[in-house]
Motif scaffolding. Structure first.
Motif, PDB file in Angstrom:
ATOM      1  N   ALA A  20       0.833  -1.199   0.000  1.00 48.44           N
ATOM      2  CA  ALA A  20       0.000   0.000   0.000  1.00 48.44           C
ATOM      3  C   ALA A  20       0.870   1.254   0.000  1.00 48.44           C
ATOM      4  CB  ALA A  20      -0.934  -0.011   1.204  1.00 48.44           C
ATOM      5  N   ALA A  21       1.976   1.183   0.713  1.00 47.58           N
ATOM      6  CA  ALA A  21       2.845   2.360   0.810  1.00 47.58           C
ATOM      7  C   ALA A  21       3.685   2.568  -0.445  1.00 47.58           C
ATOM      8  CB  ALA A  21       3.757   2.217   2.024  1.00 47.58           C
ATOM      9  N   LEU A  22       4.227   1.502  -0.984  1.00 52.13           N
ATOM     10  CA  LEU A  22       5.170   1.614  -2.100  1.00 52.13           C
ATOM     11  C   LEU A  22       4.552   1.290  -3.456  1.00 52.13           C
ATOM     12  CD1 LEU A  22       8.199  -0.174  -0.401  1.00 52.13           C
ATOM     13  CD2 LEU A  22       7.730   2.295  -0.537  1.00 52.13           C
ATOM     14  N   GLY A  23       3.369   0.692  -3.453  1.00 57.30           N
ATOM     15  CA  GLY A  23       2.743   0.277  -4.696  1.00 57.30           C
ATOM     16  C   GLY A  23       3.116  -1.142  -5.057  1.00 57.30           C
ATOM     17  N   GLY A  24       2.301  -1.771  -5.841  1.00 60.33           N
ATOM     18  CA  GLY A  24       2.581  -3.147  -6.252  1.00 60.33           C
ATOM     19  C   GLY A  24       1.302  -3.831  -6.717  1.00 60.33           C
ATOM     20  N   ASP A  25       1.433  -5.078  -7.112  1.00 58.41           N
ATOM     21  CA  ASP A  25       0.296  -5.841  -7.624  1.00 58.41           C
ATOM     22  C   ASP A  25      -0.254  -6.790  -6.558  1.00 58.41           C
ATOM     23  OD1 ASP A  25       0.579  -4.602 -10.064  1.00 58.41           O
ATOM     24  OD2 ASP A  25       1.766  -6.238 -10.942  1.00 58.41           O
ATOM     25  N   VAL A  26      -1.572  -6.949  -6.538  1.00 60.96           N
ATOM     26  CA  VAL A  26      -2.227  -7.939  -5.685  1.00 60.96           C
ATOM     27  C   VAL A  26      -3.199  -8.731  -6.552  1.00 60.96           C
ATOM     28  CG1 VAL A  26      -2.007  -6.640  -3.535  1.00 60.96           C
ATOM     29  CG2 VAL A  26      -4.013  -6.289  -5.003  1.00 60.96           C
ATOM     30  N   THR A  27      -3.486  -9.955  -6.118  1.00 60.69           N
ATOM     31  CA  THR A  27      -4.410 -10.819  -6.848  1.00 60.69           C
ATOM     32  C   THR A  27      -5.817 -10.660  -6.281  1.00 60.69           C
ATOM     33  OG1 THR A  27      -2.672 -12.440  -7.314  1.00 60.69           O
ATOM     34  CG2 THR A  27      -4.943 -13.192  -7.492  1.00 60.69           C
ATOM     35  N   VAL A  28      -6.793 -10.475  -7.173  1.00 65.55           N
ATOM     36  CA  VAL A  28      -8.187 -10.292  -6.780  1.00 65.55           C
ATOM     37  C   VAL A  28      -9.020 -11.426  -7.364  1.00 65.55           C
ATOM     38  CG1 VAL A  28     -10.202  -8.786  -6.905  1.00 65.55           C
ATOM     39  CG2 VAL A  28      -7.920  -7.800  -6.716  1.00 65.55           C
ATOM     40  N   GLN A  29      -9.856 -12.033  -6.534  1.00 63.51           N
ATOM     41  CA  GLN A  29     -10.764 -13.069  -7.015  1.00 63.51           C
ATOM     42  C   GLN A  29     -11.985 -12.410  -7.657  1.00 63.51           C
ATOM     43  OE1 GLN A  29     -10.270 -16.538  -6.872  1.00 63.51           O
ATOM     44  NE2 GLN A  29     -12.019 -16.507  -8.279  1.00 63.51           N
ATOM     45  N   THR A  30     -12.306 -12.791  -8.894  1.00 66.46           N
ATOM     46  CA  THR A  30     -13.496 -12.318  -9.583  1.00 66.46           C
ATOM     47  C   THR A  30     -14.428 -13.509  -9.818  1.00 66.46           C
ATOM     48  OG1 THR A  30     -12.783 -12.669 -11.862  1.00 66.46           O
ATOM     49  CG2 THR A  30     -12.006 -10.664 -10.760  1.00 66.46           C
ATOM     50  N   LEU A  31     -15.629 -13.250 -10.303  1.00 65.99           N
ATOM     51  CA  LEU A  31     -16.560 -14.339 -10.567  1.00 65.99           C
ATOM     52  C   LEU A  31     -16.136 -15.187 -11.759  1.00 65.99           C
ATOM     53  CD1 LEU A  31     -20.084 -12.779  -9.897  1.00 65.99           C
ATOM     54  CD2 LEU A  31     -18.965 -14.616  -8.633  1.00 65.99           C
ATOM     55  N   SER A  32     -15.250 -14.679 -12.567  1.00 64.12           N
ATOM     56  CA  SER A  32     -14.791 -15.436 -13.728  1.00 64.12           C
ATOM     57  C   SER A  32     -13.350 -15.918 -13.575  1.00 64.12           C
ATOM     58  CB  SER A  32     -14.923 -14.576 -14.997  1.00 64.12           C
ATOM     59  OG  SER A  32     -14.257 -13.333 -14.842  1.00 64.12           O
ATOM     60  N   GLY A  33     -12.793 -15.822 -12.392  1.00 60.32           N
ATOM     61  CA  GLY A  33     -11.421 -16.279 -12.159  1.00 60.32           C
ATOM     62  C   GLY A  33     -10.632 -15.277 -11.341  1.00 60.32           C
ATOM     63  N   LYS A  34      -9.327 -15.310 -11.476  1.00 57.21           N
ATOM     64  CA  LYS A  34      -8.460 -14.399 -10.731  1.00 57.21           C
ATOM     65  C   LYS A  34      -7.999 -13.260 -11.627  1.00 57.21           C
ATOM     66  CE  LYS A  34      -6.785 -17.836  -7.415  1.00 57.21           C
ATOM     67  NZ  LYS A  34      -5.595 -18.517  -6.834  1.00 57.21           N
ATOM     68  N   GLY A  35      -7.969 -12.075 -11.024  1.00 58.24           N
ATOM     69  CA  GLY A  35      -7.524 -10.912 -11.757  1.00 58.24           C
ATOM     70  C   GLY A  35      -6.380 -10.218 -11.043  1.00 58.24           C
ATOM     71  N   ASN A  36      -5.693  -9.355 -11.757  1.00 58.91           N
ATOM     72  CA  ASN A  36      -4.551  -8.633 -11.203  1.00 58.91           C
ATOM     73  C   ASN A  36      -4.921  -7.168 -11.003  1.00 58.91           C
ATOM     74  OD1 ASN A  36      -1.561  -8.646 -10.544  1.00 58.91           O
ATOM     75  ND2 ASN A  36      -1.652  -7.010 -12.082  1.00 58.91           N
ATOM     76  N   LEU A  37      -4.636  -6.656  -9.805  1.00 57.81           N
ATOM     77  CA  LEU A  37      -4.936  -5.262  -9.490  1.00 57.81           C
ATOM     78  C   LEU A  37      -3.630  -4.546  -9.157  1.00 57.81           C
ATOM     79  CD1 LEU A  37      -7.140  -3.105  -8.935  1.00 57.81           C
ATOM     80  CD2 LEU A  37      -7.084  -3.845  -6.541  1.00 57.81           C
ATOM     81  N   SER A  38      -3.367  -3.462  -9.844  1.00 55.14           N
ATOM     82  CA  SER A  38      -2.154  -2.675  -9.613  1.00 55.14           C
ATOM     83  C   SER A  38      -2.466  -1.573  -8.609  1.00 55.14           C
ATOM     84  CB  SER A  38      -1.664  -2.075 -10.930  1.00 55.14           C
ATOM     85  OG  SER A  38      -0.466  -1.354 -10.736  1.00 55.14           O
ATOM     86  N   VAL A  39      -1.868  -1.683  -7.416  1.00 54.97           N
ATOM     87  CA  VAL A  39      -2.127  -0.731  -6.332  1.00 54.97           C
ATOM     88  C   VAL A  39      -1.119   0.417  -6.427  1.00 54.97           C
ATOM     89  CG1 VAL A  39      -2.247  -0.430  -3.832  1.00 54.97           C
ATOM     90  CG2 VAL A  39      -3.004  -2.592  -4.873  1.00 54.97           C
ATOM     91  N   PRO A  40      -1.603   1.657  -6.542  1.00 55.65           N
ATOM     92  CA  PRO A  40      -0.682   2.790  -6.631  1.00 55.65           C
ATOM     93  C   PRO A  40       0.037   3.039  -5.302  1.00 55.65           C
ATOM     94  CG  PRO A  40      -2.884   3.353  -7.439  1.00 55.65           C
ATOM     95  CD  PRO A  40      -3.002   2.057  -6.700  1.00 55.65           C
ATOM     96  N   PRO A  41       1.211   3.626  -5.315  1.00 59.79           N
ATOM     97  CA  PRO A  41       1.906   3.979  -4.065  1.00 59.79           C
ATOM     98  C   PRO A  41       1.053   4.938  -3.232  1.00 59.79           C
ATOM     99  CG  PRO A  41       3.373   4.184  -5.959  1.00 59.79           C
ATOM    100  CD  PRO A  41       2.010   3.985  -6.506  1.00 59.79           C
ATOM    101  N   GLY A  42       1.176   4.795  -1.910  1.00 67.28           N
ATOM    102  CA  GLY A  42       0.473   5.691  -0.997  1.00 67.28           C
ATOM    103  C   GLY A  42      -1.010   5.428  -0.896  1.00 67.28           C
ATOM    104  N   SER A  43      -1.458   4.213  -1.191  1.00 65.65           N
ATOM    105  CA  SER A  43      -2.882   3.882  -1.102  1.00 65.65           C
ATOM    106  C   SER A  43      -3.282   3.651   0.355  1.00 65.65           C
ATOM    107  CB  SER A  43      -3.204   2.630  -1.923  1.00 65.65           C
ATOM    108  OG  SER A  43      -3.004   2.869  -3.302  1.00 65.65           O
ATOM    109  N   SER A  44      -4.390   4.214   0.739  1.00 61.23           N
ATOM    110  CA  SER A  44      -4.897   4.067   2.102  1.00 61.23           C
ATOM    111  C   SER A  44      -5.969   2.986   2.159  1.00 61.23           C
ATOM    112  CB  SER A  44      -5.494   5.392   2.599  1.00 61.23           C
ATOM    113  OG  SER A  44      -4.532   6.426   2.565  1.00 61.23           O
TER     114      SER A  44
END
Length: 306
Positions: free
Chosen positions: A233-257
């Motif tokens: 959350a502080a530096l940014g990075g990718d996390v995996t998100v479960q969707t109804l059609s499978g797994k997706g990739n979410l790019s988290v911007p730096p400094g996210s609260s």
């Protein structure tokens, strides 16, 4: 023989209109339906009592007899109405006479009366018989008729089944029926199985989509949440998100609260035009439940810098 006030059973006044009686019946039948009260004998008995009351009060002739003689449960001998010899022409086809109370049978005679009840035998399925369709539109006594019954019920599916579509099997009047719930079906949608009900009637199903612990559906859009480690959350990075059609990739911007909402386009609910709504993801910023000494030292340094 216990007296039954059918007006009290439906909770309506003696001057109630046909529309009031129908509305009261539908409300009570939904409340006490066996599908919603599995194993509850009192609810099952109440459901039968409601059906009996509606069978009488929804029919002008039977209602007239009940208004005149219902308080005694007995029709005087020689009365020219239907009570003295039972209703002719099988007005109650589709019901076994045992489903009516002694009070009903004492007042109106056994269901079917003279002339029999062609097509009778009772609906044994779990879905609700539409009594209006069952009792209405009957001709005169002695005619050969086919009793068409429409069957109404609800079919519960999970959110994932509604999203992807599912094959279901239901039991109606002892007959197993297969059906397909289309992909993208929404809560409250109606499915019609033409000619599959008793006597060639229709089976009408209302789809009920169950709540899901991970996703909420609002119109065309879905919402969910994902845990994001504090460093990501502080530096940014990718996390995996479960969707109804499978797994997706979410790019988290730096400094996210924590609590920030992000959007994955085209990962929501299917639309009729073939496109899909969006998936909104809420970020839950997390820290380890236990820390190593090195991690503790780094967090102390961050605290001092902050």
């Amino acid at each position: 023989m216990a007296y039954k006030d059918y007006y009290d059973v439906l909770g309506v006044s003696r001057g109630a209109s046909d529309a009031d009686i129908k509305s009261a019946y539908r409300k009570l039948a939904k409340q006490y339906h066996p599908d919603k009260n599995a194993g509850d004998e009192k609810a099952a008995e109440k459901f039968k009592e409601i059906g009996e009351a509606y069978a009488v009060l929804s029919d002008p002739e039977k209602r007239k007899v009940f208004d005149q003689f219902g308080h005694t449960g007995h029709v005087p001998p020689g009365y020219p109405g239907p009570g003295a010899g039972g209703f002719q022409g099988g007005d109650f086809a589709g019901f076994d006479s045992g489903q009516f109370s002694d009070f009903f049978q004492g007042l109106f005679g056994r269901a079917g009366g003279r002339g029999g009840a062609p097509g009778g035998g009772g609906f044994q399925g779990g879905a609700q018989v539409n009594l209006e369709d069952l009792l209405g539109g009957l001709g005169g006594a002695g005619q050969s008729r086919r009793f068409v019954q429409n069957v109404e019920g609800e079919l519960q599916v999970t959110l994932e089944e509604a999203f992807s579509g599912s094959d279901e099997v239901i039991n109606v009047d002892g007959k197993r029926l297969s059906l397909r719930v289309p992909a993208g079906t929404r809560d409250g949608a109606r499915l019609r199985l033409a000619g599959q009900g008793p006597g060639g009637g229709d089976v009408l199903l209302t789809i009920r989509v169950l709540e899901d612990a991970r996703f909420d559906l609002d119109g065309d859009h879905l919402s969910t949440s994902v845990d994001v480690p504090a460093p990501v959350a502080a530096l940014g990075g990718d996390v995996t998100v479960q969707t109804l059609s499978g797994k997706g990739n979410l790019s988290v911007p730096p400094g996210s609260s924590g609590g920030r909402r992000m959007r994955l386009r085209g990962q929501g609910w299917p639309r009729r035009d073939g496109t899909r709504g969006d998936l909104y993801v809420k970020l839950n910023v997390t820290v380890p439940a236990t820390l190593t000494d090195d991690q503790k030292e780094l967090y102390r340094q961050l605290r001092e810098l902050g």
